[in-house]
Design a protein around this motif. Structure first.
Motif, PDB file in Angstrom:
ATOM      1  N   ILE A  75      93.099  18.774  47.710  1.00  0.00           N
ATOM      2  CA  ILE A  75      92.712  20.172  47.912  1.00  0.00           C
ATOM      3  C   ILE A  75      92.487  20.464  49.388  1.00  0.00           C
ATOM      4  N   TRP A  76      92.764  21.697  49.778  1.00  0.00           N
ATOM      5  CA  TRP A  76      92.613  22.178  51.165  1.00  0.00           C
ATOM      6  C   TRP A  76      91.247  22.820  51.343  1.00  0.00           C
ATOM      7  N   ILE A  77      90.615  22.584  52.487  1.00  0.00           N
ATOM      8  CA  ILE A  77      89.377  23.310  52.820  1.00  0.00           C
ATOM      9  C   ILE A  77      89.393  23.661  54.316  1.00  0.00           C
TER      10      ILE A  77
ATOM     11  N   GLY B 141      93.134  15.325  58.430  1.00  0.00           N
ATOM     12  CA  GLY B 141      92.690  16.331  59.390  1.00  0.00           C
ATOM     13  C   GLY B 141      93.807  17.314  59.667  1.00  0.00           C
ATOM     14  N   CYS B 142      93.442  18.492  60.154  1.00  0.00           N
ATOM     15  CA  CYS B 142      94.444  19.512  60.452  1.00  0.00           C
ATOM     16  C   CYS B 142      93.743  20.584  61.268  1.00  0.00           C
ATOM     17  N   ALA B 143      94.438  21.161  62.231  1.00  0.00           N
ATOM     18  CA  ALA B 143      93.878  22.316  62.944  1.00  0.00           C
ATOM     19  C   ALA B 143      95.053  23.187  63.344  1.00  0.00           C
ATOM     20  N   GLY B 144      95.454  24.068  62.394  1.00  0.00           N
ATOM     21  CA  GLY B 144      96.642  24.873  62.653  1.00  0.00           C
ATOM     22  C   GLY B 144      97.777  23.924  63.044  1.00  0.00           C
ATOM     23  N   GLY B 145      97.971  22.873  62.245  1.00  0.00           N
ATOM     24  CA  GLY B 145      98.887  21.792  62.621  1.00  0.00           C
ATOM     25  C   GLY B 145      98.116  20.787  63.453  1.00  0.00           C
TER      26      GLY B 145
END
Ligand code: DGJ
Length: 728
Positions: free
Chosen positions: A408-410, A523-527
């Motif tokens: 799931i994405w958060i 991890g992710c931050a706008g890619g």
């Protein structure tokens, strides 16, 4: 290994291939004597030279010795205000308004095992060793503790700094770098890894010029634009040749990496939290810990440096819940559906994915609150039962029935103004009193420096994660920080907010890992806007870029590989024409590129043609079969995609040298193609290999003479080739 010459106060850190040395001189100043290829442990301070340089100040203890100046000596941790005019590592402001730091060695300690840092990411491992050096500013009663971690086999030296105020008044720390590295030469090149959203971490190389140069971020994240990883190297250094030094900061917020080439052709690298917007009040008996930095010196080019970082990150930084097991191949619904989905649509995609061997279904943005586009809903972490009737309790068993795990994405750090959370707690968003805050993706940033804010968000997310069998979480973060002011801190502490925010993110990641130790976090931050070693401590993989085009990805993944391992790079196959740049590429090629990352798919497989599904089935099986080699093998860059050559190639070699996988993608075409031969790397010259199950090819022949590339590889756009080598 740490070698102490107590009598002469020479401190030598020895790794397999390198030596690092410091010495306390006659005035107790800690001089940096050497860092480079491994040499004996003798005192190398003969390399430090003294001369009377006009205008170079002399400290009081030097008396009339005009040849002794802090401004010309190689310093281990540079000071300010007392005679060194080059880049400072530390700047302290005292109650009387003065700013200075004058550090002298008072003591040292050696410890078994590698030190850890409270609340901050750090390399770990019993096989590491720790050296602590204590430097004192006597006039201020401030002690600076320099810690060194040594991982001998990995040629890795870590550094961290703790500042203790033993004075009776508060002082203000205006800068506290994690790393200072002085070179008695400046004929070096600096490589930084730069870019933008969708094209992150492109190496940019330039010779040092006189003065200060470098990169940094004031965006609150490590950023898409510059990475907290830099390389200094010989002018002629390349993949396999020359001395190079990689410096990496384990930090996910504002950072700065500056190099100064100074008047007598010396160079100094200083790396740490960006002093811009930073000011930390140290109460009496208070301390401040700077994030960890890590160094690898390679006497044999970039390739060896990267492989040492890769191994160190895999073995001593990442904490993988899969613990040596294979991580699942995933399908993510973002580029398949964006916000437009419901449970049936997700299950339909999963139904096509499962028989192809895909094992994990990741539900991306749009499953919570009122979230049909990116203008609302962030902060309301409850399942939208309009889209997912019965919540995760119903959806997840449906996916599990198909044999799929669920992820799931958060985006915990964010809030939409159109959300219940914001309506209830408008003061929880970062904003400067009297100013309307800037929006980014039409959202605001929550003040994660406040414990009650992160606790509230965490409890909501925890309830969702506890409601079903969740195996994976994608932690996203889609805007930079602006309007950085915390309603919970007094005026003189506002310079702490950026750093407290990062500590807050790390704390919540710690909670998540503690409560759900089996969950794999990506991890992710706008890619790839927060692709750094700090995040990797908590999230074993990071979405590399929002750009899923295989050909652009050759560059993004190439640049990323200088510091970070393949097992950390989130990479997916998506549709063609590509959603980001419209490029058309074959399915085979998209698979070859994505499987040199964590590997997954991000497309509506229920609408994929039968022949493409067949390709996917083969790709997934191939990836699983070669998982260990790809994810845990040694990585060799065979070409540089920024050179615009006809193809890009890279190679994974098993640690025992018995197996290798060569991957190649053609990137430009012309009629009447030339005959091309690819020289391999990293093989055992004495072993004999089969290539794709055929022939007998000695390792030295494949490396020195090479492998002839078939001409038909250059007949059609963006074709690819994989060669599997195994010892006969
Ligand atoms: C940015 C991420 O990089 C994408 O993969 C996707 O998760 C979107 N955010 C969702 O909003």
């Amino acid at each position: 290994m740490i070698v102490l010459d107590k009598e002469n106060r020479v401190f030598t850190l020895r790794t397999k291939n390198t030596t690092y040395q410091m010495k306390a001189d006659q005035h107790n100043v800690l001089i940096h004597t050497y860092y480079g290829p491994r040499v004996g442990d003798s005192d190398l301070s003969y390399l430090v030279r003294y001369a009377d340089r006009a205008c170079a100040p002399n400290p009081p203890e030097a008396g009339l010795d005009r040849a002794y100046s802090l401004d010309t000596l190689p310093q281990e941790y540079s000071t300010c205000g007392v005679g060194d005019f080059r880049l400072p590592s530390i700047e302290i402001e005292y109650p009387d308004g003065s700013r200075a730091a004058d550090l002298r060695l008072t003591d040292w300690e050696e410890e078994r095992g590698k030190y850890t840092l409270d609340g901050l990411p750090s390399f770990y491992g019993e096989e590491g060793e720790t050296l602590r050096l204590y430097l004192e500013d006597r006039a201020a009663n401030v002690v600076v503790e320099l810690s060194y971690g040594v991982f001998e086999d990995r040629d890795l030296i870590t550094r961290s700094v703790e500042v203790h105020n033993y004075g009776s008044a508060s002082v203000r720390l205006r800068q506290c770098a994690s790393l200072c590295l002085d070179f008695q030469r400046s004929d070096l090149d600096l490589i930084t890894f730069d870019g933008c959203h969708m094209m992150e971490r492109a190496p940019s190389r330039a010779p040092l010029r006189s003065g200060v140069q470098g990169v940094g971020s004031v965006r609150g994240t490590s950023s898409h634009q510059h990475n907290p990883f830099v390389v200094l190297c010989d002018r002629e250094a390349n993949e396999d040749y020359g001395l190079c030094y990689g410096a990496m900061l384990l930090y996910s917020g504002n950072f700065q990496a500056l190099v100064e080439a100074s008047q007598y052709d010396n160079a100094r690298l200083v790396m740490g939290i960006n002093p811009s917007h930073f000011c930390w009040t140290l109460e009496p008996y208070g301390s401040f810990t700077a994030p960890e930095a890590a160094l690898v010196c390679s006497p044999r080019g970039f390739g060896q440096m990267s492989r040492q970082f890769h191994r160190a990150i895999r073995e001593h930084l990442i904490q993988d819940p899969c613990q040596g097991e294979r991580r699942p191949v995933l399908i993510n619904n973002w580029e398949a559906t964006y916000f437009d989905f419901d449970a049936d649509k997700l299950v339909e995609i999963a139904k096509t994915a499962a028989p192809l061997g895909i094992e994990l279904f990741v539900m991306d943005d749009g499953w919570f609150g009122k979230r049909d586009d990116d203008n609302s809903g962030l902060g309301d972490w409850t399942v939208n039962t309009g889209k997912l009737p019965g919540g995760l309790e119903v959806l997840v068993p449906r996916l599990k029935e198909l044999g799929m795990k669920f992820g799931i994405w958060i985006e915990p750090e964010m809030v939409s103004e159109d959300s219940d959370l914001y309506r209830e707690h408008p003061d929880w968003a970062l904003r400067i009193p009297g100013r309307a805050p800037a929006r980014g993706r039409n959202q605001l940033v929550l003040d994660f420096s406040r414990p009650e804010v992160r606790r509230h968000v965490y409890e909501r997310i925890k309830a969702v994660l506890a409601s079903a069998d969740v195996s994976y979480v994608k932690w996203d973060m889609n805007r930079s920080l602006t309007d950085v002011y915390s309603a919970a801190l007094p005026a003189q502490r506002q310079g702490e907010v950026y750093h407290r925010y990062v500590l807050g993110v790390y704390e919540m990641l710690d909670w998540l890992r503690r409560d759900f130790p089996h969950i794999l976090i990506e991890g992710c931050a706008g890619g790839g806007g927060r692709f750094d070693a700090g995040m990797l401590y908590y999230t074993p993989q990071i979405w590399c870029s929002d750009n899923t085009d295989a050909i652009d990805r050759l560059r993004v993944q190439y640049g990323t590989s200088f510091g970070y391992p393949v097992s950390a790079m989130g990479a997916h196959v998506s549709v063609t024409p590509n959603e980001e740049n419209g490029r058309i590429t074959p399915m085979e090629t998209r698979g070859v590129v994505a499987m040199s990352g964590t590997f997954g798919y991000e497309m509506d497989l229920s609408r994929t043609a039968g022949e493409d599904r067949e390709v996917i089935r083969r790709q997934v099986a191939f990836f699983k079969e070669h998982y260990d080699l790809i994810q845990r093998g040694d990585y060799y860059r065979l070409t540089d995609p920024f050179q615009n050559g006809p193809y890009t190639a890279w190679e994974h070699v098993s640690p025992d040298g018995r197996e290798a996988l060569v991957s190649l993608v053609t990137t430009s075409l012309r009629a009447a193609p030339s005959f091309r031969t690819l020289r391999l790397k990293g093989l055992d010259p004495k072993r004999t290999y089969q290539v794709n199950g055929e022939g007998r090819w000695p390792g030295d022949v494949l490396m020195e003479a090479g492998w002839p590339l078939p001409l038909d590889l250059f007949q059609g756009d963006y074709r690819s080739l994989q060669l599997c080598l195994s010892e006969v």
